[in-house]
Write an enzyme that holds these catalytic residues in place. Structure first.
Site, PDB file in Angstrom:
ATOM      1  N   CYS A   2       0.842  -1.194   0.000  1.00  0.00           N
ATOM      2  CA  CYS A   2       0.000   0.000   0.000  1.00  0.00           C
ATOM      3  C   CYS A   2       0.878   1.246   0.000  1.00  0.00           C
ATOM      4  CB  CYS A   2      -0.862   0.030   1.236  1.00  0.00           C
ATOM      5  SG  CYS A   2      -1.729  -1.503   1.546  1.00  0.00           S
ATOM      6  N   ARG A  27       2.313   1.056  -6.048  1.00  0.00           N
ATOM      7  CA  ARG A  27       2.502   0.211  -4.862  1.00  0.00           C
ATOM      8  C   ARG A  27       1.254  -0.587  -4.508  1.00  0.00           C
ATOM      9  NH1 ARG A  27       6.892   1.954  -1.371  1.00  0.00           N
ATOM     10  NH2 ARG A  27       5.897   0.624   0.152  1.00  0.00           N
ATOM     11  N   TRP A 105      -3.496  -2.200  -1.312  1.00  0.00           N
ATOM     12  CA  TRP A 105      -3.305  -3.525  -1.902  1.00  0.00           C
ATOM     13  C   TRP A 105      -3.835  -4.478  -0.850  1.00  0.00           C
ATOM     14  CZ3 TRP A 105      -0.655  -8.046  -0.691  1.00  0.00           C
ATOM     15  CH2 TRP A 105      -0.494  -8.956  -1.740  1.00  0.00           C
ATOM     16  N   ASN A 131      -0.125   0.446   6.261  1.00  0.00           N
ATOM     17  CA  ASN A 131       0.521  -0.481   5.349  1.00  0.00           C
ATOM     18  C   ASN A 131       1.114  -1.578   6.219  1.00  0.00           C
ATOM     19  OD1 ASN A 131       1.875  -1.748   3.318  1.00  0.00           O
ATOM     20  ND2 ASN A 131       3.352  -0.105   2.953  1.00  0.00           N
ATOM     21  N   GLY A 132       0.744  -2.841   5.972  1.00  0.00           N
ATOM     22  CA  GLY A 132       1.266  -3.932   6.792  1.00  0.00           C
ATOM     23  C   GLY A 132       0.142  -4.848   7.245  1.00  0.00           C
ATOM     24  N   GLU A 545      12.765 -16.115 -15.766  1.00  0.00           N
ATOM     25  CA  GLU A 545      12.415 -14.699 -15.743  1.00  0.00           C
ATOM     26  C   GLU A 545      11.449 -14.359 -16.884  1.00  0.00           C
ATOM     27  OE1 GLU A 545      12.534 -12.434 -13.703  1.00  0.00           O
ATOM     28  OE2 GLU A 545      12.432 -10.565 -14.802  1.00  0.00           O
ATOM     29  N   LYS A 549       7.744 -12.814 -16.300  1.00  0.00           N
ATOM     30  CA  LYS A 549       7.307 -11.552 -16.909  1.00  0.00           C
ATOM     31  C   LYS A 549       5.984 -11.741 -17.636  1.00  0.00           C
ATOM     32  CE  LYS A 549       9.156  -9.181 -15.310  1.00  0.00           C
ATOM     33  NZ  LYS A 549      10.227  -9.336 -14.384  1.00  0.00           N
ATOM     34  N   GLU A 552       2.943 -12.465 -15.184  1.00  0.00           N
ATOM     35  CA  GLU A 552       2.510 -11.399 -14.278  1.00  0.00           C
ATOM     36  C   GLU A 552       1.805 -10.257 -14.993  1.00  0.00           C
ATOM     37  OE1 GLU A 552       5.609  -9.405 -12.020  1.00  0.00           O
ATOM     38  OE2 GLU A 552       7.021  -9.678 -13.644  1.00  0.00           O
ATOM     39  N   HIS A 568      11.665 -34.723 -18.592  1.00  0.00           N
ATOM     40  CA  HIS A 568      11.239 -35.389 -17.361  1.00  0.00           C
ATOM     41  C   HIS A 568       9.834 -34.971 -16.934  1.00  0.00           C
ATOM     42  CE1 HIS A 568      15.260 -37.004 -16.965  1.00  0.00           C
ATOM     43  NE2 HIS A 568      15.696 -35.800 -17.300  1.00  0.00           N
ATOM     44  N   LYS A 667       4.136  -3.286  -6.206  1.00  0.00           N
ATOM     45  CA  LYS A 667       5.553  -3.179  -6.519  1.00  0.00           C
ATOM     46  C   LYS A 667       6.458  -3.719  -5.427  1.00  0.00           C
ATOM     47  CE  LYS A 667       9.060  -2.050  -9.012  1.00  0.00           C
ATOM     48  NZ  LYS A 667       9.375  -3.007 -10.077  1.00  0.00           N
TER      49      LYS A 667
HETATM   50  C1  F6R Z   1       8.641  -9.386 -10.870  1.00  0.00           C
HETATM   51  C2  F6R Z   1       8.883  -8.597  -9.679  1.00  0.00           C
HETATM   52  C3  F6R Z   1       8.937  -9.295  -8.376  1.00  0.00           C
HETATM   53  C4  F6R Z   1      10.092  -8.745  -7.534  1.00  0.00           C
HETATM   54  C5  F6R Z   1      10.063  -9.363  -6.133  1.00  0.00           C
HETATM   55  C6  F6R Z   1      11.241  -8.914  -5.315  1.00  0.00           C
HETATM   56  O1  F6R Z   1       8.633  -8.600 -12.005  1.00  0.00           O
HETATM   57  O2  F6R Z   1       9.015  -7.411  -9.736  1.00  0.00           O
HETATM   58  O3  F6R Z   1       9.035 -10.676  -8.530  1.00  0.00           O
HETATM   59  O4  F6R Z   1      11.285  -9.045  -8.179  1.00  0.00           O
HETATM   60  O5  F6R Z   1       8.885  -8.996  -5.494  1.00  0.00           O
HETATM   61  O6  F6R Z   1      11.246  -7.534  -5.162  1.00  0.00           O
HETATM   62  P1  F6R Z   1      12.528  -6.757  -4.694  1.00  0.00           P
HETATM   63  O7  F6R Z   1      13.554  -6.924  -5.739  1.00  0.00           O
HETATM   64  O8  F6R Z   1      12.072  -5.348  -4.542  1.00  0.00           O
HETATM   65  O9  F6R Z   1      12.959  -7.367  -3.399  1.00  0.00           O
END
Ligand code: F6R
Length: 672
Positions: A2, A27, A105, A131-132, A545, A549, A552, A568, A667
């Site tokens: 949040c 966020r 969030w 937030n939390g 990765e 991407k 998500e 496998h 984020k």
């Molecule tokens: C994927 C993404 C997340 C972050 C993960 C860790 O695109 O952004 O998987 O990589 O939440 O976040 P940080 O790097 O901020 O610890």
């Protein structure tokens, strides 16, 4: 997660809060709200909130009997994006120079008008944004409900608001017949009725278990904002006769660059004349409720860095920034002649790094994928064993840390709850804890024993892109440095540095050469239901990765797999409907990957290969080939991931998805 923003000063608070919320929307974006302290004249203005959360209601707050102006609490909140809140706020403008705002969030309770923040206490005179997670909210809620409290939302935050209200207002307790239960709280002092808001917040926080970054205002104490932090970041902004609070600096840098970072177990009382900080509870370091002096620091962040700069989405802007961000990650760190690098934040720990029997890397999500590649780099060039583990797993088992082990936490935000907790656990067990972090001044950066900033600048797109390639750049620098401490020759060190220096240009070329082709590819594959990503060696984590991407931001199911493991199990999934992205640059395992491509083709899967320029062999096997320039095997992920970022971006936009704010994501994951 949040976003929190607060303002106290001489200007209208609402526009400042709304523009701050727009900047924080990345966020969390399932709902938004604000609370304003509004000075009332003869007319009764709204206060509190109706149960459906849509419109403010009159809670009976009047001007005082002698006709003096009093303060009302106005709350506007709704499900949806900040623009929905803006429309709501504009429909009945309210005026006030003190206020708090929030983007949510959801953790407890679905996104809805009612569950949106701010939440109020029983009297509807106190508002809180949070937030939390308050872990023991149910037991507190039961106790308060037994005393007559009624709750409108399903949130843990509302319970905290009520608890603060209990501590703050003795008259409220008398008025609701709750005085006989007061002793059950066990904290109330005889002079409870004269308690300050700060004290009420502090006492309430001493009862809660969990994490929080909060900001609280009260209509009965309209000249202050009280905020507190434990596990969720809060930064205080110091302006000229005005002050701010925010969950991250991007919300306030349009107004000030002078900031104070609150640490865990710290709280602040912000008035128009200044900020007072104190500890919340006794924690072994302090006795609790002790005044503390915090330094005012300057943040270096340009406003344009947090704007879209002509791109349709932050994600696309950030993908295109990579030639520059990779350069920035290397800047000032290369010792060409010595075939070595100098990482300032590790200079005090060179002995420990030289002697370390093992490195332990911990991270989440994309940062974890970078860490996996880092392990391959460091083991190949420095010959030091590297263990890597998801932070969420590391923190809750009983990990083995041995004498001399050095831990690296990798995190873009520097606030990820699991990574932070894993670092703390490692530290507790005796490891030297170092960070590889993007956000300057973030909690992981501050709590680490040392570390390296990746200097990618603010990453606003929820899907991490530029942070990943900057993390890889820093990890390659680290591999060179650790290698030069051990077995790597000056000649080899120089060759690696040379290859690194060429990367930004090669990333630019990859972007220029592949973007159009990928847009067309995205059109053909936008309706696929599944994708498989395969890679080996350095490019196995790139497959992970690429799949992350895609899922998500486009909500297409995708799996990343080590190419040889396909046999496998996952091979059963391959048929004429399955697109398979194979990352196959010409490295040591290239020939093996070609065999894996054959296996996919034999089952009619559609192969999209990421290959090295000039590779004609692969052209005969794959339906589509996207070429990347040649580089050192260790550095191929920095190039091969670029087409995968673009592919996910263009598929998601072709499907009409909001790539900067994908559903259910936020984020920075500050809750576990
Ligand atoms: C994927 C993404 C997340 C972050 C993960 C860790 O695109 O952004 O998987 O990589 O939440 O976040 P940080 O790097 O901020 O610890």
């Amino acid at each position: 997660m949040c976003g929190i923003v607060g303002y106290i000063g001489n200007r209208e608070a609402a526009p400042i809060l709304l523009s701050g919320l727009h900047r924080l929307e990345y966020r969390g974006y399932d709902s938004a709200g604000l609370a304003l302290l509004e000075t009332l004249g003869a007319e009764v203005r709204s206060s509190g909130f109706s149960s459906n959360g849509k419109r403010p209601v009159d809670n009976g707050q009047r001007t005082s009997d002698n006709g003096q102006r009093t303060t009302g609490l106005v709350i506007e909140k709704c499900k949806g994006k900040v623009t929905a809140l803006e429309t709501l706020a504009q429909s009945t403008p309210h005026h006030g120079t003190v206020g708090i705002g929030h983007t949510r969030w959801a953790t407890h309770g679905v996104p809805s008008d009612t569950n949106s923040h701010p939440h109020t206490d029983q009297s509807e005179r106190i508002a809180i944004i949070h937030n939390g997670i308050i872990e023991n909210y149910l037991s507190i809620k039961e106790r308060l409900a037994a005393r007559g409290h009624t709750f409108r939302s399903e949130t843990d935050t509302e319970v905290l608001a009520h608890l603060i209200g209990e501590y703050y207002s003795e008259s409220e307790i008398r008025g609701t017949g709750l005085d006989s239960h007061v002793s059950e709280l066990g904290h109330r002092s005889p002079d409870a009725g004269h308690r300050t808001l700060t004290e009420a917040v502090r006492l309430a926080l001493n009862e809660v278990v969990g994490t929080y970054g909060i900001a609280v205002v009260s209509a009965d104490s309209p000249e202050e904002i009280v905020c507190a932090r434990n596990g969720s970041p809060l930064v205080l902004g110091v302006g000229d006769g005005e002050y701010f609070v925010a969950s991250d600096a991007s919300a306030i840098i349009a107004h000030t660059r002078q900031v104070i970072y609150l640490a865990d177990n710290e709280m602040a009382t912000i008035t128009r004349s200044g900020i007072k900080t104190r500890t919340i509870s006794a924690d072994g370091l302090s006795g609790g409720n002790e005044e503390i002096t915090k330094p005012v620091e300057r943040i270096e962040m340009e406003l344009e860095a947090i704007e879209k700069g002509g791109y349709e989405h932050f994600m696309l802007k950030e993908i295109h920034e990579q030639p520059r961000t990779i350069t920035d990650a290397m800047r000032g760190r290369i010792l060409e002649e010595e075939g070595n690098v100098k990482l300032g934040g590790l200079q005090n720990h060179l002995q420990e790094l030289r002697r370390a029997p093992r490195l332990v890397i911990t991270a989440c999500g994309t940062s974890y994928h970078a860490g996996l590649i880092g392990k391959y780099m460091i083991e190949q060039y420095a010959r030091v064993p590297v263990t890597i583990e998801y932070a969420s797993e590391f923190r809750y088992r009983n990990p083995i840390i041995e004498e001399g082990d050095v831990m690296f936490g990798i995190s873009q935000s520097g606030e990820t709850a699991d990574t932070l907790a894993a670092m703390r656990e490692g530290k507790r067990k005796g490891a030297l804890a170092l960070g590889i972090v993007n956000v300057v001044g973030s909690t992981i950066a501050r709590e680490s024993d040392g570390g390296v900033y990746i200097h990618a600048g603010p990453e606003i797109g929820v899907a991490s892109t530029k942070a990943f390639t900057s993390q890889l750049t820093v990890l390659s620098l680290l591999a060179i440095m650790l290698g030069r401490m051990r077995h790597l020759s000056v000649v080899d060190g120089r060759a690696m540095i040379h290859a690194l220096r060429e990367l930004p240009e090669k990333v630019q070329k990859t972007l220029d050469d592949t973007e159009r082709q990928i847009m067309e590819l995205a059109e053909s594959f936008k309706n696929a239901s599944n994708f498989l990503y395969l890679g080996r060696g350095y490019n196995y984590p790139v497959a992970l990765e690429g799949a992350l991407k895609l899922k998500e931001i486009s909500y297409i199911h995708a799996e990343g797999y080590p190419a040889a493991e396909m046999k496998h199990g996952p091979i059963a999934l391959i048929d004429e409907n399955m697109p398979v992205v194979v990352v196959a640059p010409q490295d040591d395992v290239y020939e093996k990957v070609l065999s894996n491509i054959q296996e996919v083709r034999a089952r009619k899967g559609h192969v999209i290969a990421i290959a090295t320029e000039g590779d004609t062999k692969i052209h005969a096997l794959a339906e589509q080939v996207i070429y990347i320039p040649e580089t050192l095997a260790m550095l191929t992920p920095i190039l091969s991931v670029i087409p995968l970022q673009l592919l996910s971006y263009y598929i998601a936009t072709a499907r009409g998805c909001n790539v900067d704010q994908p559903r259910n994501l936020a984020k920075s994951v500050t809750v576990e």
